[in-house]
Design an enzyme around this catalytic site. Structure first.
Site, PDB file in Angstrom:
ATOM      1  N   GLY A 117     -18.482  42.979 -41.044  1.00  0.00           N
ATOM      2  CA  GLY A 117     -17.203  43.115 -41.753  1.00  0.00           C
ATOM      3  C   GLY A 117     -16.412  41.812 -41.685  1.00  0.00           C
ATOM      4  O   GLY A 117     -15.948  41.290 -42.707  1.00  0.00           O
ATOM      5  N   HIS A 118     -16.279  41.273 -40.468  1.00  0.00           N
ATOM      6  CA  HIS A 118     -15.581  39.991 -40.308  1.00  0.00           C
ATOM      7  C   HIS A 118     -16.282  38.899 -41.138  1.00  0.00           C
ATOM      8  O   HIS A 118     -15.625  38.103 -41.806  1.00  0.00           O
ATOM      9  CB  HIS A 118     -15.613  39.550 -38.844  1.00  0.00           C
ATOM     10  CG  HIS A 118     -14.893  40.464 -37.889  1.00  0.00           C
ATOM     11  ND1 HIS A 118     -15.548  41.159 -36.910  1.00  0.00           N
ATOM     12  CD2 HIS A 118     -13.577  40.760 -37.753  1.00  0.00           C
ATOM     13  CE1 HIS A 118     -14.672  41.855 -36.206  1.00  0.00           C
ATOM     14  NE2 HIS A 118     -13.465  41.649 -36.697  1.00  0.00           N
ATOM     15  N   MET A 123      -9.532  39.863 -34.412  1.00  0.00           N
ATOM     16  CA  MET A 123      -9.463  39.993 -32.954  1.00  0.00           C
ATOM     17  C   MET A 123     -10.835  39.680 -32.334  1.00  0.00           C
ATOM     18  O   MET A 123     -11.084  39.994 -31.175  1.00  0.00           O
ATOM     19  CB  MET A 123      -8.999  41.392 -32.560  1.00  0.00           C
ATOM     20  CG  MET A 123      -7.585  41.698 -33.075  1.00  0.00           C
ATOM     21  SD  MET A 123      -6.686  42.896 -32.100  1.00  0.00           S
ATOM     22  CE  MET A 123      -7.772  44.308 -32.213  1.00  0.00           C
TER      23      MET A 123
HETATM   24  P1  AMP Z   1     -10.250  43.213 -36.320  1.00  0.00           P
HETATM   25  O1  AMP Z   1     -10.913  42.045 -35.642  1.00  0.00           O
HETATM   26  O2  AMP Z   1     -10.869  44.529 -36.005  1.00  0.00           O
HETATM   27  O3  AMP Z   1      -8.748  43.168 -36.193  1.00  0.00           O
HETATM   28  O4  AMP Z   1     -10.549  43.011 -37.865  1.00  0.00           O
HETATM   29  C1  AMP Z   1     -10.244  41.806 -38.532  1.00  0.00           C
HETATM   30  C2  AMP Z   1     -10.305  42.035 -40.024  1.00  0.00           C
HETATM   31  O5  AMP Z   1     -11.608  42.492 -40.373  1.00  0.00           O
HETATM   32  C3  AMP Z   1      -9.318  43.107 -40.504  1.00  0.00           C
HETATM   33  O6  AMP Z   1      -8.730  42.683 -41.710  1.00  0.00           O
HETATM   34  C4  AMP Z   1     -10.191  44.307 -40.692  1.00  0.00           C
HETATM   35  O7  AMP Z   1      -9.709  45.196 -41.674  1.00  0.00           O
HETATM   36  C5  AMP Z   1     -11.497  43.668 -41.151  1.00  0.00           C
HETATM   37  N1  AMP Z   1     -12.611  44.563 -40.915  1.00  0.00           N
HETATM   38  C6  AMP Z   1     -12.909  45.231 -39.764  1.00  0.00           C
HETATM   39  N2  AMP Z   1     -14.000  46.004 -39.929  1.00  0.00           N
HETATM   40  C7  AMP Z   1     -14.408  45.833 -41.216  1.00  0.00           C
HETATM   41  C8  AMP Z   1     -15.484  46.367 -41.992  1.00  0.00           C
HETATM   42  N3  AMP Z   1     -16.363  47.221 -41.500  1.00  0.00           N
HETATM   43  N4  AMP Z   1     -15.565  45.968 -43.288  1.00  0.00           N
HETATM   44  C9  AMP Z   1     -14.679  45.093 -43.809  1.00  0.00           C
HETATM   45  N5  AMP Z   1     -13.658  44.553 -43.124  1.00  0.00           N
HETATM   46  C10 AMP Z   1     -13.519  44.919 -41.837  1.00  0.00           C
END
Ligand code: AMP
Length: 284
Positions: A36-37, A30
């Site tokens: 993390g991303h 998103m």
């Molecule tokens: P989001 O943009 O928040 O929907 O996250 C996109 C992807 O990044 C999802 O698969 C999340 O689980 C992963 N993600 C978000 N935060 C972290 C993090 N701190 N460490 C590893 N992966 C993450």
């Protein structure tokens, strides 16, 4: 790196790659990228020939009282970060492209989506319906060989794995470890909501997980005792959890003891931010 906004353009770009036998990796996001991303993107880059990152703030996974309107966005910065990692395609479709007029289909995974975040008093199953529907669409749009998700969203990762298995979607789901700041706070796009004082209090979540890990390392197996160790860290910082629960890391069934891989999952509101974190205890 190309930024692509329509499904037809995406298919046109990927068809020759697929025909040439090149592997395609997808990282659904998103946006508002953090470490993390970026770690998911780096894994995909290392392991696939073509890397597609999707950037779509999916409204159907937000509840009516959630932060859809204020969810942080910065596509220009995101594009620069993705390009630096060597992402080939940033797929950033419009709302209409994903949900055209007349869209009426929902993909639902049952069971796993009814507890923790999916509990009716919390984000509810509707949240996961939004996730599984948009991820199914992204899988069909990109047709990746492999797709990367983060363990940070442990329940989501289990739900996606079940979705792929139940619907025979030909993709391998890869789960990457949670990336944390040096002090332990799990990286999240929502961390920007935290004031310095709130960020300090938010450390309660990772500290709670660490306390539980220490209890288990010291031989403790009783769920009540392990949870009490975790809760004391939340109490110490005045953080009232929405939930803190021990469940099987494989099927989210309740765990009375830490025998085998046991997920300790916590959710709490700190200021405006709803934060989640987790660790797997007792794993081999
Ligand atoms: P989001 O943009 O928040 O929907 O996250 C996109 C992807 O990044 C999802 O698969 C999340 O689980 C992963 N993600 C978000 N935060 C972290 C993090 N701190 N460490 C590893 N992966 C993450």
């Amino acid at each position: 790196m190309r930024t692509i906004r329509t499904v037809s353009e995406l298919r046109e770009a990927l068809a020759p790659e697929r025909r040439a036998g090149r592997s395609i990796g997808l990282v659904p996001t998103m946006g508002f990228f953090h470490g993390g991303h970026l770690s998911l993107m780096r894994s995909a880059r290392a392991e696939c020939d073509v890397v597609v990152v999707s950037l779509f703030v999916n409204p159907t996974q937000f509840g009516p009282n959630e932060d859809l309107a204020t969810y942080p966005r910065d596509e220009e910065r995101d594009a620069a970060l993705a390009e630096e990692i060597g992402v080939d395609v940033l797929f950033a479709p419009s709302l209409d492209e994903v949900y055209p007029v007349g869209f009426t289909t929902t993909v639902s995974v049952h069971g796993l989506t009814e507890v923790l975040d999916g509990h009716p008093a919390r984000r509810g199953q509707g949240h996961f319906d939004g996730v599984t529907t948009v991820v199914t669409k992204l899988f069909n749009m990109v047709q990746p060989d492999r797709a990367w998700f983060g363990q940070k969203d442990a329940q989501q990762a289990l739900v996606i794995k079940r979705l792929v298995r139940d619907l025979d979607i030909p993709v391998t789901v890869e789960i990457a470890p949670t990336v944390r700041d040096a002090d332990g706070l799990a990286l999240s796009s929502r961390n920007v909501y935290l004031s310095p004082e709130e960020r300090e209090r938010a450390l309660a979540l990772s500290r709670a997980l660490q306390a539980a890990e220490q209890a288990v390392a010291a031989g403790e197996r009783d769920a009540g005792t392990v949870l009490a160790a975790a809760r004391s860290e939340l109490d110490a910082r005045g953080v009232e959890p929405e939930y803190i629960e021990l469940r099987s890391a494989d099927d989210l069934s309740p765990a009375a003891r830490v025998d085998g891989r046991t997920l300790l999952a916590v959710a709490a509101r700190v200021g405006r931010a709803r934060l989640i974190d987790n660790t797997v205890l007792g794993g081999a």
